[in-house]
Every structure is written in structure tokens, then in C-alpha cells.
Motif scaffolding. Structure first.
Motif, short mmCIF file in Angstrom:
data_model
loop_
_atom_site.label_atom_id
_atom_site.label_comp_id
_atom_site.label_asym_id
_atom_site.label_seq_id
_atom_site.Cartn_x
_atom_site.Cartn_y
_atom_site.Cartn_z
N GLN A 382 11.86 0.28 -6.40
CA GLN A 382 12.96 0.72 -5.53
C GLN A 382 13.37 2.15 -5.85
OE1 GLN A 382 15.65 -2.49 -6.48
NE2 GLN A 382 15.22 -3.57 -4.55
N LYS A 383 13.39 2.50 -7.13
CA LYS A 383 13.74 3.87 -7.53
C LYS A 383 12.71 4.86 -7.00
CE LYS A 383 14.56 6.79 -11.57
NZ LYS A 383 14.54 6.87 -13.07
N LYS A 384 11.42 4.52 -7.10
CA LYS A 384 10.36 5.38 -6.60
C LYS A 384 10.49 5.59 -5.09
CE LYS A 384 7.92 6.20 -10.34
NZ LYS A 384 7.72 7.58 -10.85
N ILE A 385 10.83 4.52 -4.38
CA ILE A 385 10.99 4.60 -2.93
C ILE A 385 12.17 5.48 -2.56
CG2 ILE A 385 11.60 3.25 -0.88
CD1 ILE A 385 9.87 0.97 -2.07
N ARG A 386 13.28 5.33 -3.28
CA ARG A 386 14.47 6.16 -3.02
C ARG A 386 14.16 7.63 -3.27
NH1 ARG A 386 17.21 2.02 -5.78
NH2 ARG A 386 17.27 3.31 -7.67
N GLU A 387 13.45 7.92 -4.33
CA GLU A 387 13.15 9.30 -4.69
C GLU A 387 12.28 10.00 -3.66
OE1 GLU A 387 13.24 8.79 -9.59
OE2 GLU A 387 11.33 8.94 -8.52
N LYS A 388 11.34 9.26 -3.07
CA LYS A 388 10.34 9.87 -2.19
C LYS A 388 10.53 9.49 -0.72
CE LYS A 388 6.88 9.91 -5.88
NZ LYS A 388 5.52 9.51 -6.29
N GLY A 389 11.49 8.60 -0.45
CA GLY A 389 11.67 8.14 0.92
C GLY A 389 10.58 7.18 1.37
N GLY A 390 9.82 6.68 0.44
CA GLY A 390 8.70 5.79 0.74
C GLY A 390 7.51 6.16 -0.12
N ILE A 391 6.63 5.21 -0.35
CA ILE A 391 5.45 5.45 -1.17
C ILE A 391 4.23 5.54 -0.25
CG2 ILE A 391 3.97 4.56 -3.01
CD1 ILE A 391 6.45 3.13 -4.12
N ARG A 392 3.59 6.71 -0.24
CA ARG A 392 2.39 6.89 0.59
C ARG A 392 1.17 6.41 -0.19
NH1 ARG A 392 -1.77 10.02 2.75
NH2 ARG A 392 -1.50 10.66 4.92
N ILE A 393 0.40 5.53 0.42
CA ILE A 393 -0.74 4.91 -0.26
C ILE A 393 -2.01 5.21 0.54
CG2 ILE A 393 -1.75 2.73 -1.03
CD1 ILE A 393 1.14 1.66 -1.25
N THR A 394 -2.98 5.77 -0.15
CA THR A 394 -4.26 6.12 0.47
C THR A 394 -5.04 4.87 0.86
OG1 THR A 394 -4.39 8.10 -0.91
CG2 THR A 394 -6.45 7.33 0.10
N LYS A 395 -5.61 4.91 2.06
CA LYS A 395 -6.56 3.87 2.45
C LYS A 395 -7.91 4.55 2.69
CE LYS A 395 -5.46 0.57 5.29
NZ LYS A 395 -4.92 -0.25 6.41
N MET A 396 -8.93 4.03 2.05
CA MET A 396 -10.27 4.59 2.20
C MET A 396 -11.22 3.41 2.44
SD MET A 396 -12.32 7.07 -0.45
CE MET A 396 -13.82 7.91 0.07
N ALA A 397 -11.39 3.08 3.71
CA ALA A 397 -12.22 1.94 4.08
C ALA A 397 -13.12 2.31 5.25
CB ALA A 397 -11.34 0.74 4.44
N GLY A 398 -14.20 1.61 5.37
CA GLY A 398 -15.14 1.86 6.46
C GLY A 398 -16.15 0.75 6.56
#
Length: 418
Positions: A382-398
């Protein structure tokens, strides 16, 4: 036996002899708080009753059945029959898992023996990798007996993906359909691919109700969940079967298309699986094989290790076994043409709970380490989300689209040799 006001009592020594255990055992249960004496005399003697003896018999029985001290304490405090039955069912499941683990150890010993015997040298890297793969194979089967954990993982992508076209819809759109086509999916999971395929194709009017689709998985629980998900949908002839893609039961040259959606990195012998897939697929058939790359979901790994460096979400890096970086070379040993098509997407997660559920659904050691720290870890997220406004997570699929099976890829156990 002593007589005191209120009834008859046994001293610790008498109580131990009556139960045929050591006095040290009685003192240990007293110290742990599992079996306290009914009273302590003025002279300091610990005194026990026949009721205490009945409780001790229950403790000894549960200990023999393999329950931990913490579990025994909970079960002796509460005598509710329904709770006891539930606990016994859980213990039976644990025993079954232990049996499978011993069988797995025996098979790994056999495989290791064959490696050393055939090569004449001890290749510890190869042996260690074999042990990791065997352990992971059983962990996956146990974890995905039903679709519960898989559904948690799918839900995170459904809710927080940037691409408006879901992975399953995107993958299904790459699979052309024709009259009377026969498809096989190995490692079907919860059947989500075909739910999207049927819905999307029906909307565009190009779905073929005369198709034959075999929905298979090595986990019978997964197959049952897929059957429930797809029940009542007009998808043509659906056949649900428990199959191991390393040893398929279908006849040669039967399928127009075979799909392995994020599956091959879980397979112990990928080459054997590919040979079997080639065997059951027509010469003009197409194999659709999806996987991840090394950057896929890497921010989640970084998060958990920042919180506790001991956490490992997977014993083996799946992309190293079969990934976007090395998969094409492996497939080209079995197919004339292999095309890699990438799926463009990322996650932006702004809620801690779904991310926590996703992490707990992984097949590493995170549940053990976080068992007593889940609330603390949730606050960390929750602290990480507040600090960044959300957690961006890479997706690398194909997906690799493979055509023209090579004759030298076919297994020696062909039912109808070319």
C-alpha cells in the motif's frame, strides 16, 4: 493415586506410567501448554485426573497421525466433531502429498542414476536442474489441482492490464477456424481460452459449431474446472480429457491445430512433448505455443525481495527453460517455420489486495515466509502504491506460430509411421 478434596488424582509419575509414556513427555506437554495438570498440590506436586488421561490419549493419537503441536493444541481445545473431521481431511491430504514426494524422490534417484550411468560422469548442474524441475512439476500439479490459484493470476491481468484486448482474446484471434477443424489444447488450465474464443468468434459470425476441440490438462482438477466454465456454451464438440503432453493417447495426424498456452516451461521433457505434438498434428497443421520473456512481471520479484530477500517466487526461472529468448531455436528443431508474435501490454496496479493474492498464488516459498507477516507485507504494498500512484508491471509475452512439422521430429512410437 492421591485422594484430595474434589476427587482422585495422579502424580506426574503415576500419570506417565498409566499412559505408558515418559515423565519427560508429560512435563513437555505441560510446558507447551497442551496438557496442564488439573491442580498443583500445596507441596508442589502436579496432579492429573482421569479426564486429563482422556485428553492425553487424544494428544498421543493426534501426534501419531502426524499433527503438529500447534494443530494438536487447537484440536484439543475444541472438541467439535465437524472441526475434527475437517482437520483429519487436511491431514489425509498432507499424507498423500508426502507419499507423492517420496515417490518423486524415488523417480529422481532413478533419473539421476540413468544420467550418471549413461554419461559415465557426474554432471551436478544437470542433476540439480533435474531435481528443480521434478520438484516444480509436482508443486504445479498440487497447486493447480483446481483453477483457484490460476483464477487469481488471471484476475490480476483482467483488472489491471493496459491493453483493452485481453490475452486470451488476442491469442484466440491468431487461430484461424475452418469447417470440421480439430483442435487440441494441452495444459488447458481453467478453459479460459475457449470461452474467449467462442464469445469473440460468435460476435464476428465466423465461429464453426462443427469443430472438435479436445481440452486437456495433466491435472484432472483443472479439466473439471474447464468443463464447468465451458458448460452450456455452443463451441462445437468439446472433449475434456486428462492428458500428459509428453505421452498423448491420440492417433497420428489427427489435429489441425495444437495450442500450448504458457505450458512448455512446466514440462519435464520439452523435446518429447514437441515430438508427441508433431505426431498427433497433421502435416499442414499449426502449433501455437505461447511463453514469457525474462522481463515478464519482474517488478513483482523486485518488490517481494525488497520486503524480504529470502522470498523466491519460483525455484526455476521459467523463461530459461522455454522462453521468448530461447524458444524459437528449440521449436525450429521440430518445425520448418517458426514465427514469433509479441503481445503489447503492461499492468498498472493501484490496489494492494489483488497484488498480494497474486504473489501468494505463485509456486515458490512466499507463503511460508509471509505466513506471519501478511498484514505487514500488505501495508508495504500500500505504501509503494501511494508513493507512485500505482505499481507499473512489465508484461513480456508472445506466441510462436509453428508450421510444417519435420519428419525427424516424430517419435519412434508412431502408431501410423509416415
Amino acid at each position: 493415586m492421591k485422594r484430595e478434596a474434589g476427587g482422585e488424582f495422579y502424580t506426574s509419575g503415576e500419570f506417565a506410567r498409566k499412559a505408558n509414556v515418559t515423565i519427560r513427555t508429560i512435563r513437555f506437554y505441560d510446558k507447551q501448554g497442551i496438557l496442564k495438570p488439573s491442580r498443583v498440590s500445596d507441596s508442589g506436586y502436579r496432579l492429573y485426573t482421569d479426564e486429563d488421561f482422556g485428553r492425553l490419549q487424544k494428544i498421543l493419537s493426534l501426534k501419531y497421525l502426524g499433527f503438529s503441536l500447534e494443530e494438536i493444541m487447537a484440536m484439543t481445545i475444541n472438541d467439535d466433531a465437524e472441526d475434527i473431521v475437517y482437520s483429519l481431511e487436511l491431514q489425509k491430504d498432507l499424507i498423500r502429498k508426502k507419499i507423492r514426494h517420496l515417490e518423486m524422490m524415488e523417480r529422481t534417484l532413478d533419473d539421476t542414476f540413468q544420467i550418471v550411468k549413461s554419461s559415465g560422469v557426474i554432471d551436478w548442474n544437470r542433476i540439480l536442474n533435474l531435481i528443480h524441475i521434478t520438484n516444480m512439476e509436482h508443486a504445479i500439479i498440487d497447486q493447480y489441482k483446481t483453477a483457484v490459484n490460476l483464477n487469481v493470476r488471471i484476475e490480476l491481468h483482467n483488472r489491471f492490464s493496459h491493453n483493452p484486448v485481453s490475452w486470451f482474446s488476442w491469442l484466440a484471434s491468431r487461430i484461424p477456424v475452418k469447417e470440421g477443424a480439430k483442435f487440441l489444447e494441452v495444459g488447458c488450465g481453467n478453459g479460459e481460452l475457449w470461452r474467449h474464443a467462442g464469445r469473440d468468434r460468435a460476435c464476428h459470425g465466423d465461429w464453426r459449431p462443427d469443430m472438435e476441440i479436445h481440452v486437456t490438462d495433466i491435472s484432472s482438477g483443472m479439466v473439471e474446472d474447464a468443463a464447468r466454465l465451458l458448460e452450456g456454451l455452443d463451441l462445437g464438440k468439446l472433449v475434456f480429457e486428462t492428458e500428459d503432453c509428453q505421452s498423448l493417447t491420440y492417433e497420428d495426424d489427427y489435429f489441425d491445430g495444437v495450442i500450448a498456452n504458457h505450458v512448455l516451461f512446466y514440462v519435464k521433457n520439452i523435446s518429447q512433448a514437441l515430438k508427441e505434438i508433431c505426431r498427433v498434428m497433421k502435416q499442414e497443421g499449426v502449433f501455437y505455443c505461447s511463453t514469457y520473456g525474462r522481463e515478464h512481471m519482474r517488478e513483482i520479484t523486485l518488490l517481494v525481495q525488497e520486503f524480504d530477500s529470502r522470498i523466491i517466487l519460483s525455484e526455476v526461472a521459467l523463461y530459461e527453460l522455454f522462453g521468448l529468448e530461447n524458444g524459437q531455436a528449440m521449436l525450429e528443431r521440430h518445425f520448418q517455420s517458426v514465427e514469433k508474435v509479441m503481445y503489447d501490454d503492461y499492468l498498472l496496479v493501484d490496489e494492494a489486495e489483488p497484488l498480494l493474492d497474486y504473489i501468494l498464488s505463485c509456486h515458490g516459498n512466499q507463503s511460508e515466509i509471509l505466513s506471519q507477516r501478511q498484514l505487514e507485507f500488505k501495508e508495504f504494498l500500500q505504501k509503494k502504491i501511494r508513493e507512485k500512484g500505482g505499481i507499473r508491471i512489465t508484461k513480456m509475452a508472445g506466441v510462436f506460430i509453428c508450421k510444417g512439422k519435420l519428419k525427424n521430429s516424430l517419435t519412434v512410437t508412431q502408431r501410423n509411421p509416415l
